[in-house]
Design an enzyme around this catalytic site. Structure first.
Site, PDB file in Angstrom:
ATOM      1  N   ASN A 217      -0.102   7.835   4.172  1.00  0.00           N
ATOM      2  CA  ASN A 217      -0.787   8.790   3.294  1.00  0.00           C
ATOM      3  C   ASN A 217      -2.250   8.916   3.693  1.00  0.00           C
ATOM      4  O   ASN A 217      -2.702   8.267   4.631  1.00  0.00           O
ATOM      5  CB  ASN A 217      -0.634   8.375   1.828  1.00  0.00           C
ATOM      6  N   ASP A 289       5.331   4.369  -1.619  1.00  0.00           N
ATOM      7  CA  ASP A 289       6.393   4.031  -2.573  1.00  0.00           C
ATOM      8  C   ASP A 289       7.717   3.740  -1.868  1.00  0.00           C
ATOM      9  O   ASP A 289       8.546   2.994  -2.372  1.00  0.00           O
ATOM     10  CB  ASP A 289       6.596   5.185  -3.560  1.00  0.00           C
ATOM     11  N   LYS A 299      11.499   3.749  20.655  1.00  0.00           N
ATOM     12  CA  LYS A 299      11.153   5.114  20.258  1.00  0.00           C
ATOM     13  C   LYS A 299      12.439   5.953  20.158  1.00  0.00           C
ATOM     14  O   LYS A 299      13.262   5.962  21.094  1.00  0.00           O
ATOM     15  CB  LYS A 299      10.210   5.724  21.298  1.00  0.00           C
ATOM     16  N   PRO A 316       8.433  -2.714  -2.734  1.00  0.00           N
ATOM     17  CA  PRO A 316       8.091  -3.527  -3.909  1.00  0.00           C
ATOM     18  C   PRO A 316       6.768  -3.054  -4.497  1.00  0.00           C
ATOM     19  O   PRO A 316       5.911  -2.545  -3.774  1.00  0.00           O
ATOM     20  CB  PRO A 316       7.936  -4.936  -3.318  1.00  0.00           C
ATOM     21  N   ASP A 317       6.630  -3.196  -5.813  1.00  0.00           N
ATOM     22  CA  ASP A 317       5.366  -2.840  -6.462  1.00  0.00           C
ATOM     23  C   ASP A 317       4.475  -4.087  -6.474  1.00  0.00           C
ATOM     24  O   ASP A 317       4.732  -5.046  -7.212  1.00  0.00           O
ATOM     25  CB  ASP A 317       5.623  -2.335  -7.884  1.00  0.00           C
ATOM     26  N   ILE A 318       3.438  -4.057  -5.654  1.00  0.00           N
ATOM     27  CA  ILE A 318       2.590  -5.249  -5.466  1.00  0.00           C
ATOM     28  C   ILE A 318       1.826  -5.580  -6.746  1.00  0.00           C
ATOM     29  O   ILE A 318       1.801  -6.724  -7.210  1.00  0.00           O
ATOM     30  CB  ILE A 318       1.615  -5.025  -4.285  1.00  0.00           C
ATOM     31  N   PHE A 334      -5.141   1.354  -9.738  1.00  0.00           N
ATOM     32  CA  PHE A 334      -5.659   2.704  -9.536  1.00  0.00           C
ATOM     33  C   PHE A 334      -4.544   3.701  -9.797  1.00  0.00           C
ATOM     34  O   PHE A 334      -3.370   3.383  -9.614  1.00  0.00           O
ATOM     35  CB  PHE A 334      -6.191   2.870  -8.101  1.00  0.00           C
ATOM     36  N   LYS A 348       0.681   4.481 -16.697  1.00  0.00           N
ATOM     37  CA  LYS A 348       0.712   3.513 -15.592  1.00  0.00           C
ATOM     38  C   LYS A 348       0.154   2.167 -16.033  1.00  0.00           C
ATOM     39  O   LYS A 348       0.657   1.113 -15.671  1.00  0.00           O
ATOM     40  CB  LYS A 348      -0.129   4.050 -14.433  1.00  0.00           C
TER      41      LYS A 348
HETATM   42  N1  CTP Z   1       0.857  -0.025  -6.312  1.00  0.00           N
HETATM   43  C1  CTP Z   1       1.311  -1.204  -5.767  1.00  0.00           C
HETATM   44  N2  CTP Z   1       2.500  -1.246  -5.107  1.00  0.00           N
HETATM   45  C2  CTP Z   1       3.254  -0.141  -4.988  1.00  0.00           C
HETATM   46  C3  CTP Z   1       2.808   1.075  -5.541  1.00  0.00           C
HETATM   47  C4  CTP Z   1       1.597   1.096  -6.192  1.00  0.00           C
HETATM   48  O1  CTP Z   1       0.618  -2.227  -5.881  1.00  0.00           O
HETATM   49  N3  CTP Z   1       4.386  -0.205  -4.341  1.00  0.00           N
HETATM   50  C5  CTP Z   1      -0.409  -0.029  -7.057  1.00  0.00           C
HETATM   51  C6  CTP Z   1      -1.489   0.796  -6.434  1.00  0.00           C
HETATM   52  O2  CTP Z   1      -2.316   0.011  -5.596  1.00  0.00           O
HETATM   53  C7  CTP Z   1      -2.275   1.289  -7.642  1.00  0.00           C
HETATM   54  C8  CTP Z   1      -1.206   1.404  -8.720  1.00  0.00           C
HETATM   55  O3  CTP Z   1      -0.157   0.551  -8.308  1.00  0.00           O
HETATM   56  O4  CTP Z   1      -3.217   0.356  -8.075  1.00  0.00           O
HETATM   57  C9  CTP Z   1      -0.692   2.780  -8.968  1.00  0.00           C
HETATM   58  O5  CTP Z   1      -0.257   3.321  -7.776  1.00  0.00           O
HETATM   59  P1  CTP Z   1       0.315   4.800  -7.702  1.00  0.00           P
HETATM   60  O6  CTP Z   1       0.806   5.046  -6.317  1.00  0.00           O
HETATM   61  O7  CTP Z   1      -0.688   5.765  -8.261  1.00  0.00           O
HETATM   62  O8  CTP Z   1       1.483   4.720  -8.740  1.00  0.00           O
HETATM   63  P2  CTP Z   1       3.001   4.493  -8.562  1.00  0.00           P
HETATM   64  O9  CTP Z   1       3.361   3.125  -8.981  1.00  0.00           O
HETATM   65  O10 CTP Z   1       3.414   4.893  -7.200  1.00  0.00           O
HETATM   66  O11 CTP Z   1       3.595   5.507  -9.644  1.00  0.00           O
HETATM   67  P3  CTP Z   1       3.924   7.089  -9.477  1.00  0.00           P
HETATM   68  O12 CTP Z   1       4.863   7.183  -8.334  1.00  0.00           O
HETATM   69  O13 CTP Z   1       4.524   7.420 -10.791  1.00  0.00           O
HETATM   70  O14 CTP Z   1       2.639   7.776  -9.263  1.00  0.00           O
END
Ligand code: CTP
Length: 417
Positions: A217, A289, A299, A316-318, A334, A348
């Site tokens: 991104n 995500d 390649k 995973p959501d860190i 954030f 969130k």
């Molecule tokens: N974050 C994280 N790990 C992930 C996704 C997000 O730690 N896999 C953290 C980001 O660093 C940020 C917060 O979660 O502090 C929100 O991230 P954001 O991408 O805006 O939200 P999402 O969890 O992806 O939710 P959505 O897809 O609904 O926007």
């Protein structure tokens, strides 16, 4: 800023040595003054080595008086902090005694006075001591009494009477300096995050399709790097787990470079285990995500004229992982959004169980991912504050201010300063 640190007799005098070190680290000039009782616990030489100044111990010392007389000493101080303040010292202050150096300086000084009482819990709770505290407060309403902590005591008792930790006391002094502007350093920020261990994530992640292609991104990492630099300058010990960015590592910050979301989680886990949990975890990274279900080692070649469908799996959501494992006392997330900024931010914050969410509108070109400026909402359970458009460096300081306030509230520390 000049702090006159009065050390009186009690086992917590050893903590005053650490306090001296923290204050000096924070750029404070510390002049230590010890009572006879204090010298039975720690030697003046210890404080001299830590403060870089000869310690004052007696009222009628001709040599010391030649350097800076006791009246001059009283005028020199921007703040007088007595830590630990023994029961005897409280009684002497309440009575206005001036038969030793500390008593004389206190009567001769118009500087703000802070007392950090520390003693056996029964002595602290004794009506005589409480009466002395009330008398001091009545006579000097500006005097700050820093309530002792409760816990196990050196004598084996359990109860109120422990001097707060030196780092906490030093932080209070530095915060007061920042807020009051007294003796503000001409250059360099106030070190009000001294002693805090902060782990941050920043930048984008890259999710590999093959050795030369990835999904990612637009995150530049600028906001996270600005936060890391500001926190370090304000005295925190900072580790920055960073996705691939083209920014120089901030001075004094430990940077752990990673590529993918899975790497980032692994690195965060390792860092948090190593430092035995952080005080704050700040998740500024734009974590992808999803990642490709498979990542090729070679390649990938074009397959005829057909299109290509990618199969993705969720990362995973860190932030949620750290929060649910309670690996940090305070967590900051954030929310980079393109619409319904506040609604998404509130949701969130609750969904991830974090203390603060910093929300910004990444569809605006003037404050987007790559910009040097930002405009954010800081959303907590208690309030929502707009930080209007300004440099990411200035926004970083506002975010750290909000985190510090939330942390204080969380730790239930009375806002006495
Ligand atoms: N974050 C994280 N790990 C992930 C996704 C997000 O730690 N896999 C953290 C980001 O660093 C940020 C917060 O979660 O502090 C929100 O991230 P954001 O991408 O805006 O939200 P999402 O969890 O992806 O939710 P959505 O897809 O609904 O926007």
């Amino acid at each position: 800023m000049r702090v006159l640190l009065g050390v009186t007799g009690g086992i917590a005098a050893y903590k005053a040595a650490e306090l001296t070190r923290e204050l000096v680290r924070g750029g404070v000039e510390v002049q230590v003054l010890m009572t006879g009782g204090a010298q039975s616990f720690v030697t003046p030489l210890t404080f001299q080595a830590l403060s870089g100044r000869a310690v004052r111990t007696t009222l009628l010392d001709p040599d010391a008086e030649m350097g800076m007389g006791h009246i001059e000493l009283a005028r020199w101080a921007d703040l007088i902090l007595i830590a630990p303040a023994s029961a005897n010292t409280l009684a002497r202050i309440a009575a206005g005694l001036a038969d030793d150096l500390l008593g004389t300086v206190l009567l001769a000084s118009e500087a703000p006075l802070w007392l950090a009482p520390a003693m056996n819990q029964a002595m602290w709770r004794n009506p005589m001591t409480q009466n002395n505290v009330r008398a001091i407060q009545a006579l000097r309403p500006d005097c700050q009494i820093i309530e002792p902590d409760s816990g196990e005591q050196a004598c084996g008792d359990v109860g109120p009477g422990r001097m707060p930790e030196p780092e906490e006391l030093a932080r209070r002094v530095l915060t007061w300096q920042r807020d009051s502007g007294v003796g503000r350093p001409e250059n360099g920020p106030v070190r009000d995050l001294l002693g805090l261990r902060i782990v941050l994530t920043a930048g984008p992640t890259r999710e590999r399709l093959d050795p030369v292609r990835y999904l990612s991104n637009d995150s530049s990492g600028k906001m996270g790097y600005a936060l890391a630099a500001a926190a370090q300058q304000r005295g925190a010990q900072v580790t920055l787990v960073s996705g691939p960015v083209s920014l120089a590592p901030p001075a004094g910050v430990e940077v752990v470079p990673v590529e993918s979301a899975c790497d980032m989680l692994e690195a965060v886990r390792t860092v948090l285990q190593r430092v035995d949990g952080a005080d704050w975890f700040v998740s500024a990274a734009a974590v992808a995500d999803y990642r490709p279900q498979t990542s090729a080692t070679q390649k990938q070649k074009k397959q005829g004229d057909a299109g290509l469908t990618l199969s993705l799996v969720q990362n995973p959501d860190i932030l949620a992982t750290v929060t649910s494992a309670r690996q940090a006392r305070l967590t900051v997330g954030f929310a980079a959004e393109t619409e319904n900024l506040l609604e998404h931010a509130r949701a969130k914050r609750q969904r991830k169980g974090v203390d603060l969410i910093v929300a910004n509108n990444v569809s605006r070109p003037d404050i987007g991912f790559n910009s040097d400026e930002n405009e954010v909402w800081i959303v907590s359970a208690a309030d929502e504050t707009l930080v209007s458009r300004q440099s990411k460096t200035a926004v970083a300081d506002k975010i750290l201010d909000a985190a510090l306030a939330a942390d204080r509230l969380k730790r239930n520390i009375e806002e006495t300063v």
